[in-house]
Design a protein around this motif. Structure first.
Motif, PDB file in Angstrom:
ATOM      1  N   HIS A   1       1.002  -1.062  -0.027  1.00 21.09           N
ATOM      2  CA  HIS A   1      -0.332   0.299  -0.073  1.00 21.09           C
ATOM      3  C   HIS A   1       1.010   1.079   0.024  1.00 21.09           C
ATOM      4  O   HIS A   1       2.080   1.399   0.168  1.00 21.09           O
ATOM      5  N   HIS A   2      -0.055   2.366  -0.550  1.00 24.65           N
ATOM      6  CA  HIS A   2       0.970   4.193  -0.581  1.00 24.65           C
ATOM      7  C   HIS A   2       0.925   4.078   1.352  1.00 24.65           C
ATOM      8  O   HIS A   2      -0.206   3.511   2.231  1.00 24.65           O
ATOM      9  N   ARG A   3       2.009   4.649   1.905  1.00 23.58           N
ATOM     10  CA  ARG A   3       1.880   5.387   2.813  1.00 23.58           C
ATOM     11  C   ARG A   3       0.968   6.008   3.773  1.00 23.58           C
ATOM     12  O   ARG A   3      -0.091   6.023   4.002  1.00 23.58           O
ATOM     13  N   SER A   4      -0.203   6.470   2.734  1.00 26.92           N
ATOM     14  CA  SER A   4      -1.513   7.633   2.783  1.00 26.92           C
ATOM     15  C   SER A   4      -2.133   5.772   3.108  1.00 26.92           C
ATOM     16  O   SER A   4      -3.708   6.754   4.224  1.00 26.92           O
ATOM     17  N   GLN A   5      -2.008   5.114   2.976  1.00 21.90           N
ATOM     18  CA  GLN A   5      -2.806   4.058   3.558  1.00 21.90           C
ATOM     19  C   GLN A   5      -2.497   3.270   5.565  1.00 21.90           C
ATOM     20  O   GLN A   5      -3.259   2.316   5.725  1.00 21.90           O
ATOM     21  N   LEU A   6      -1.106   4.047   5.678  1.00 20.85           N
ATOM     22  CA  LEU A   6      -0.399   2.917   6.675  1.00 20.85           C
ATOM     23  C   LEU A   6      -2.111   3.625   7.725  1.00 20.85           C
ATOM     24  O   LEU A   6      -2.182   5.010   8.143  1.00 20.85           O
ATOM     25  N   ALA A   7      -2.584   2.716   9.046  1.00 17.62           N
ATOM     26  CA  ALA A   7      -3.169   3.241   9.835  1.00 17.62           C
ATOM     27  C   ALA A   7      -2.982   2.991  11.176  1.00 17.62           C
ATOM     28  O   ALA A   7      -2.292   4.496  11.611  1.00 17.62           O
ATOM     29  N   THR A   8      -1.910   1.992  11.309  1.00 14.55           N
ATOM     30  CA  THR A   8      -0.714   1.836  12.919  1.00 14.55           C
ATOM     31  C   THR A   8      -0.188   1.072  12.477  1.00 14.55           C
ATOM     32  O   THR A   8       0.522   0.017  11.535  1.00 14.55           O
ATOM     33  N   GLU A   9       0.710   1.099  13.322  1.00 13.68           N
ATOM     34  CA  GLU A   9       1.871  -0.363  13.825  1.00 13.68           C
ATOM     35  C   GLU A   9       1.493  -1.066  15.246  1.00 13.68           C
ATOM     36  O   GLU A   9       1.524  -0.312  16.389  1.00 13.68           O
ATOM     37  N   LYS A  10       1.787  -2.608  14.778  1.00 14.83           N
ATOM     38  CA  LYS A  10       1.597  -3.830  15.598  1.00 14.83           C
ATOM     39  C   LYS A  10       2.931  -4.199  15.954  1.00 14.83           C
ATOM     40  O   LYS A  10       3.329  -4.517  15.063  1.00 14.83           O
ATOM     41  N   ASN A  11       3.119  -3.710  16.905  1.00 18.12           N
ATOM     42  CA  ASN A  11       4.262  -4.596  17.255  1.00 18.12           C
ATOM     43  C   ASN A  11       5.982  -4.397  16.348  1.00 18.12           C
ATOM     44  O   ASN A  11       6.259  -5.428  15.676  1.00 18.12           O
ATOM     45  N   GLY A  12       6.229  -3.275  16.031  1.00 16.60           N
ATOM     46  CA  GLY A  12       6.383  -3.215  14.799  1.00 16.60           C
ATOM     47  C   GLY A  12       6.166  -2.985  13.584  1.00 16.60           C
ATOM     48  O   GLY A  12       7.083  -2.930  12.358  1.00 16.60           O
ATOM     49  N   ASN A  13       4.709  -4.001  13.657  1.00 21.39           N
ATOM     50  CA  ASN A  13       4.374  -3.851  11.502  1.00 21.39           C
ATOM     51  C   ASN A  13       3.549  -3.417  11.365  1.00 21.39           C
ATOM     52  O   ASN A  13       2.677  -3.263  12.254  1.00 21.39           O
ATOM     53  N   PRO A  14       3.577  -2.580  10.034  1.00 22.39           N
ATOM     54  CA  PRO A  14       2.425  -1.761   9.597  1.00 22.39           C
ATOM     55  C   PRO A  14       1.287  -2.761   9.332  1.00 22.39           C
ATOM     56  O   PRO A  14       1.464  -3.306   8.169  1.00 22.39           O
ATOM     57  N   ILE A  15       0.159  -1.589   9.391  1.00 23.87           N
ATOM     58  CA  ILE A  15      -1.324  -2.505   8.949  1.00 23.87           C
ATOM     59  C   ILE A  15      -2.142  -1.499   8.537  1.00 23.87           C
ATOM     60  O   ILE A  15      -1.581  -0.492   9.141  1.00 23.87           O
TER      61      ILE A  15
END
Length: 99
Positions: free
Chosen positions: A79-93
């Motif tokens: 995904h594009h960075r604009s679709q980044l919601a959160t990071e769980k345990n250092g992993n992008p979601i």
């Protein structure tokens, strides 16, 4: 006499048209229609699941992940960075998986 206003009204011409003999003739005409038969040539061109595609080449150009993109660790789509919601345990979601 009660009148049912929901029933379709027929004129005298319509009543004469729908005689039993005419209806039987129409039904017999429809039953004598031809049946389409599949040709074997068409079936040979179909690809079955699990077919050997080892000789096939990729027809689209695949680009590596760009600097402004990320891979969602839930759906594993890029995904594009604009679709980044959160990071769980250092992993992008992404937004779709976070919803």
């Amino acid at each position: 006499m009660a009148t049912d206003y929901d029933t379709p009204r027929k004129t005298d011409d319509d009543v004469n048209e729908d005689s039993i003999e005419e209806l039987k003739a129409r039904r017999n005409d429809k039953s004598t229609s031809t049946v389409d038969v599949d040709e074997f040539d068409q079936a040979e061109s179909l690809e079955l699941p699990g077919a050997d595609l080892s000789n096939e080449e990729l027809s689209v150009r695949v680009l590596p992940r760009q600097a402004d993109e990320f891979t969602c660790m839930s759906c594993f789509l890029v995904h594009h960075r604009s679709q980044l919601a959160t990071e769980k345990n250092g992993n992008p979601i992404c937004r779709d998986c976070a919803a």
